[in-house]
Design a protein around this motif. Sequence first.
Motif, short mmCIF file in Angstrom:
data_model
loop_
_atom_site.label_atom_id
_atom_site.label_comp_id
_atom_site.label_asym_id
_atom_site.label_seq_id
_atom_site.Cartn_x
_atom_site.Cartn_y
_atom_site.Cartn_z
N ARG A 1 27.32 31.21 35.45
CA ARG A 1 27.72 30.95 37.18
C ARG A 1 29.61 29.63 36.05
N ALA A 2 29.41 29.44 35.32
CA ALA A 2 30.24 29.06 34.61
C ALA A 2 31.59 29.72 34.22
N ALA A 3 31.12 30.97 33.82
CA ALA A 3 32.51 31.83 33.97
C ALA A 3 33.03 32.13 35.49
N ILE A 4 32.21 32.86 36.58
CA ILE A 4 32.08 32.79 37.91
C ILE A 4 33.57 32.14 38.23
N LYS A 5 32.55 30.99 38.03
CA LYS A 5 33.42 29.55 38.88
C LYS A 5 34.55 29.32 38.13
N SER A 6 34.79 29.57 37.03
CA SER A 6 36.21 29.51 36.30
C SER A 6 37.24 30.25 36.59
N LEU A 7 36.42 31.51 36.78
CA LEU A 7 36.98 32.25 37.40
C LEU A 7 37.62 32.41 38.98
N ARG A 8 36.69 32.14 39.95
CA ARG A 8 37.20 31.90 40.96
C ARG A 8 37.82 30.48 41.28
N ASP A 9 38.17 29.71 40.18
CA ASP A 9 38.34 27.77 40.90
C ASP A 9 39.66 27.58 40.08
N THR A 10 40.23 28.89 39.00
CA THR A 10 41.05 28.56 37.95
C THR A 10 41.62 30.15 37.89
N VAL A 11 41.48 30.99 38.15
CA VAL A 11 41.71 32.49 37.44
C VAL A 11 42.70 32.92 39.04
N THR A 12 41.77 32.91 40.10
CA THR A 12 42.02 32.99 40.91
C THR A 12 43.55 32.79 42.09
N PRO A 13 43.71 31.78 41.58
CA PRO A 13 44.68 31.07 42.42
C PRO A 13 45.94 31.24 41.09
N ALA A 14 46.29 30.91 39.47
CA ALA A 14 46.96 31.79 38.50
C ALA A 14 47.31 33.01 38.73
N VAL A 15 46.71 34.07 40.15
CA VAL A 15 46.94 35.74 40.21
C VAL A 15 48.16 35.96 41.18
N ASP A 16 49.16 36.12 40.94
CA ASP A 16 50.35 36.21 41.59
C ASP A 16 49.66 37.52 43.13
N PRO A 17 50.21 36.54 43.50
CA PRO A 17 49.55 37.19 45.02
C PRO A 17 50.42 38.27 45.26
N SER A 18 51.65 38.52 45.16
CA SER A 18 51.98 40.19 44.85
C SER A 18 51.49 41.47 44.72
N ASP A 19 50.49 40.68 43.21
CA ASP A 19 49.35 42.12 43.04
C ASP A 19 48.18 42.41 43.38
N PRO A 20 48.31 42.99 44.30
CA PRO A 20 46.96 42.87 45.47
C PRO A 20 45.83 44.14 43.99
N GLN A 21 46.30 44.55 43.52
CA GLN A 21 45.63 45.18 42.72
C GLN A 21 45.09 44.10 41.27
N ALA A 22 45.63 43.32 40.67
CA ALA A 22 45.00 42.19 40.39
C ALA A 22 43.88 41.43 40.99
N ALA A 23 44.17 40.86 42.40
CA ALA A 23 43.18 40.11 43.28
C ALA A 23 42.02 40.87 43.36
N GLU A 24 42.33 42.21 43.07
CA GLU A 24 40.82 42.77 44.13
C GLU A 24 40.08 43.33 42.55
N GLN A 25 40.99 43.18 41.32
CA GLN A 25 40.01 43.55 40.25
C GLN A 25 39.37 42.84 40.00
N LEU A 26 39.97 41.45 40.19
CA LEU A 26 39.67 39.74 39.82
C LEU A 26 38.39 39.69 40.61
N ARG A 27 38.55 39.98 42.22
CA ARG A 27 37.52 39.66 43.10
C ARG A 27 36.04 40.62 43.10
N LEU A 28 36.34 41.96 42.35
CA LEU A 28 35.49 42.87 41.76
C LEU A 28 34.96 42.57 40.56
N THR A 29 35.29 41.95 40.17
CA THR A 29 34.76 41.63 38.54
C THR A 29 33.89 39.90 38.53
N ILE A 30 34.45 39.53 39.92
CA ILE A 30 33.75 37.82 40.19
C ILE A 30 32.19 38.39 40.67
#
Length: 181
Positions: free
Chosen positions: A10-39
């Motif tokens: 739960r903590a890892a998921i929260k960290s990825l959602r709350d901290t890592v997701t906003p830090a992902v470059d919005p111009s990199d759709p593949q990174a955003a998609e991979q992060l969402r799939l990982t979560i």
Amino acid sequence: MKDHSENTLRAAIKSLRDTVTPAVDPSDPQAAEQLRLTIDFLEFLRTRLYDVHARHRYELEHQMVVARSLLKDAHQVSDRVGDAMIRALSTAAAAHADAATHTRDLQAASDALWGSVRTLVREAAAAPEAVQERISTSILSGMEPLVELESAWYLPFGFEPDPESVTPLADLWSTPSGTAS
């Protein structure tokens, strides 16, 4: 000490959602998609974490039912195939019967047993048609509980066309192999 695996996920998921997701470059759709799939996968794993061992026991139990139904025909295909299936069944039965068997050992027994079934199917191509038909019938009739397991296991992903018809995992765990649907 208490098992904190679910809370850690739960903590890892929260960290990825709350901290890592906003830090992902919005111009990199593949990174955003991979992060969402990982979560999504970590969330799925969190919901299934304490069912993994039961899944492997259930799967092995029903694979043994299928393999036992194939033994006579396996020996008609060849003694080598039949003997290999007997050995795999013996290992699988011993692993399944021992409550202390580790999940990895259940999985290894399952892999070996299902490998012997695959070998039978491949080598049955040269067998008489009646033997091939009995093998096909045995395998197909034994697959229903395994398909039901897959449907229940992956239900959270939303791929089932009729989710209400899927037997809940807890009900599968409590169904003896002789009566499994």
